[in-house]
Scaffold this active site. Structure first.
Site, short mmCIF file in Angstrom:
data_model
loop_
_atom_site.label_atom_id
_atom_site.label_comp_id
_atom_site.label_asym_id
_atom_site.label_seq_id
_atom_site.Cartn_x
_atom_site.Cartn_y
_atom_site.Cartn_z
N GLY A 11 0.78 -1.25 0.00
CA GLY A 11 0.00 0.00 0.00
C GLY A 11 0.81 1.29 0.00
O GLY A 11 0.30 2.33 0.39
N ASN A 13 1.77 2.99 -2.65
CA ASN A 13 1.20 3.92 -3.63
C ASN A 13 -0.09 4.55 -3.08
O ASN A 13 -0.33 5.74 -3.27
CB ASN A 13 0.94 3.21 -4.96
N LEU A 90 -8.22 -8.61 -13.69
CA LEU A 90 -9.67 -8.40 -13.50
C LEU A 90 -10.44 -9.07 -14.63
O LEU A 90 -10.10 -8.92 -15.81
CB LEU A 90 -9.97 -6.91 -13.44
N ASN A 104 -3.64 1.58 -14.03
CA ASN A 104 -2.71 0.73 -13.27
C ASN A 104 -1.35 1.41 -13.22
O ASN A 104 -0.99 2.14 -14.14
CB ASN A 104 -2.57 -0.62 -13.98
N HIS A 106 2.71 0.36 -12.97
CA HIS A 106 3.59 -0.79 -13.12
C HIS A 106 5.05 -0.30 -13.03
O HIS A 106 5.38 0.71 -13.65
CB HIS A 106 3.33 -1.47 -14.48
N ALA A 175 10.16 6.92 -7.46
CA ALA A 175 9.78 7.63 -8.69
C ALA A 175 8.32 7.35 -9.05
O ALA A 175 7.60 8.23 -9.53
CB ALA A 175 10.70 7.20 -9.84
N GLU A 176 7.86 6.13 -8.80
CA GLU A 176 6.48 5.83 -9.21
C GLU A 176 5.46 6.54 -8.32
O GLU A 176 4.40 6.92 -8.80
CB GLU A 176 6.23 4.32 -9.32
#
Ligand code: GRF
Length: 191
Positions: A11, A13, A90, A104, A106, A175-176
């Protein structure tokens, strides 16, 4: 913009979105396919309602569970769903039940190092094995196919000669988080 966040584990993000605390980004529900994961603690700490929807609760029927996820998002008035470390594909029933947009994040420069099995440290190991000198993260639209929808944004991260999968993963993760928040801001203003 009302957000629903789908999670399966750590969690971080989700935490980055909540910590950004932007008035135009309104997380309204967190849905996890796994019980007792850290992401649920993050949601609780920030007072965001959370639901756990396990396949086992639907007699092992992934399609029924995914339809329930789509309905839960719709019931919460979610406009944009984010797969933030959500680790299952999904089913079409999800897309039939949820009329909003799904994105999403990634941890690679898709289309490189995406697809089946490309989760967690496996992604960064694949980058190191390929000899790539840069990697990064990608936010993309999600349709019924894994890691395949149109790319919305990417950030590049250098691969250092002394990197191992863990050091690379840590640099990409930082970075994400920034990429995800910046992309959400862009999506809210371009609505
Ligand atoms: C992130 O690297 C994300 O890109 C990938 O799964 C990881 C989830 O991390 N899809 P967290 O649960 O957000 O900490």
């Amino acid at each position: 913009m009302r957000l629903g966040i789908l999670v399966s584990g750590r969690g971080s993000n989700l935490e980055a979105i909540l910590r950004a605390d932007r008035p135009e980004i309104e997380p309204v529900v967190v849905i996890s396919n796994r019980p007792a994961v850290r992401a649920l603690d993050v949601a609780a700490r920030h007072g965001i309602p959370a639901q756990v929807l396990r396949r086992a609760d639907f007699g092992g029927d992934a399609s029924a569970r995914d339809a329930a996820i789509g309905r839960a998002l719709g019931d919460a008035g979610v406009e944009l769903a984010i797969l933030a470390g959500y680790d299952q594909l999904l089913a079409p029933s999800y897309f039939a039940a949820f009329g909003g947009r799904t994105i999403n994040i990634h941890p690679s420069l898709l289309p490189a190092h995406g697809g089946a099995g490309m989760l967690g440290l496996a992604v960064h190991r694949a980058v190191l094995e390929s000899g790539d000198r840069e990697t990064g993260a990608t936010v993309h639209e999600v349709g019924a196919e894994l890691d395949a929808g149109p790319v919305l944004s990417q950030v590049r991260v250098p691969v250092r000669p002394d990197d191992d999968a863990e050091t690379l993963a840590a640099r990409v993760l930082e970075a994400e988080h920034a990429l995800l928040v910046a992309t959400l801001e862009r999506l809210t203003t371009s609505r």
